[in-house]
Design a protein around this motif. Sequence first.
Motif, PDB file in Angstrom:
ATOM      1  N   ARG A 135       0.831  -1.200   0.000  1.00 42.00           N
ATOM      2  CA  ARG A 135       0.000   0.000   0.000  1.00 42.00           C
ATOM      3  C   ARG A 135       0.865   1.249   0.000  1.00 42.00           C
ATOM      4  N   ALA A 136       0.574   2.167  -0.919  1.00 36.99           N
ATOM      5  CA  ALA A 136       1.379   3.387  -1.079  1.00 36.99           C
ATOM      6  C   ALA A 136       1.225   4.350   0.083  1.00 36.99           C
ATOM      7  N   ASN A 137       0.211   4.170   0.923  1.00 37.56           N
ATOM      8  CA  ASN A 137       0.025   5.096   2.035  1.00 37.56           C
ATOM      9  C   ASN A 137       0.564   4.559   3.363  1.00 37.56           C
ATOM     10  N   LEU A 138       1.195   3.396   3.345  1.00 39.74           N
ATOM     11  CA  LEU A 138       1.755   2.821   4.567  1.00 39.74           C
ATOM     12  C   LEU A 138       3.273   2.998   4.558  1.00 39.74           C
TER      13      LEU A 138
ATOM     14  N   ASP B 139       6.668   5.783   6.233  1.00 36.96           N
ATOM     15  CA  ASP B 139       7.104   6.998   6.907  1.00 36.96           C
ATOM     16  C   ASP B 139       8.540   7.294   6.503  1.00 36.96           C
TER      17      ASP B 139
ATOM     18  N   LYS C 267       4.241  13.886   4.402  1.00 34.65           N
ATOM     19  CA  LYS C 267       3.037  13.203   3.923  1.00 34.65           C
ATOM     20  C   LYS C 267       3.208  12.507   2.583  1.00 34.65           C
ATOM     21  N   ALA C 268       4.295  12.761   1.874  1.00 33.60           N
ATOM     22  CA  ALA C 268       4.507  12.114   0.578  1.00 33.60           C
ATOM     23  C   ALA C 268       5.998  12.004   0.293  1.00 33.60           C
TER      24      ALA C 268
ATOM     25  N   GLN D 177       8.949   9.123  -2.156  1.00 32.27           N
ATOM     26  CA  GLN D 177       9.048   8.094  -3.191  1.00 32.27           C
ATOM     27  C   GLN D 177      10.052   7.034  -2.774  1.00 32.27           C
TER      28      GLN D 177
ATOM     29  N   GLN E  68       8.637   1.170   4.315  1.00 35.22           N
ATOM     30  CA  GLN E  68       7.361   0.686   3.777  1.00 35.22           C
ATOM     31  C   GLN E  68       6.816  -0.350   4.752  1.00 35.22           C
TER      32      GLN E  68
ATOM     33  N   LYS F  63       0.441  -4.103   5.677  1.00 32.77           N
ATOM     34  CA  LYS F  63      -0.941  -3.763   5.989  1.00 32.77           C
ATOM     35  C   LYS F  63      -1.392  -4.416   7.291  1.00 32.77           C
TER      36      LYS F  63
END
Length: 195
Positions: free
Chosen positions: A35-38, A40, A61-62, A64, A141, A144
């Motif tokens: 998942r791209a949102n998991l 830091d 918050k973003a 790569q 990364q 989930k």
Amino acid sequence: RLPHHIFNFSHRRKVKMAFSINTFRSNALNNAGARANLFDVTMTGAPVAGLNASEFTFACKAAQIPSSTVGVVEVPYFGRVVKVPGNKTFENWTVTIINDEGFEIRNAMEKWITAMGTHEGNVATISAGDGTLYGQATVNQYAKAGGTVLEAYNFVNIFPINVAAIDLAWETNDAIEEFTVEFAYDYWTHGTIVT
């Protein structure tokens, strides 16, 4: 009148289509899909205060996972071109930061860039030669299923080269300011996979 065999389609083979959702799930998503949102980002070793605290991790918050790029050397040979691997290059890395009213991270990034050369006198207070210029960063990364780190990418000897503007407008309601920071770095590593 056309011969009968022209209208006879029975000779065509029936092909079994591979449109099974279960086949797709068991082959492409057997580990549930990353998942791209998991993720830091942590920052260490920065030459200014305000970036090594946990606030940076929560405000970033973003980001790569970095790309892998190898140049190509073209060697002509009797009218043909033979391609061989060239030098590896590392593209700049960009993160997006949420701006808090304390401006801690924004101020820290501005101080870091200013330490490379002040605006008025163009005097540097940090140097690549003695190592005071650089920081390190890590992108984690997560799985989930919980807080397990699946992969970690480490950026070695990073420093900011662009702290982007923050757009202001009277009609901007119900939005928190954010800005991007572009970093240059020497190289990245990926656990035992890329060293």
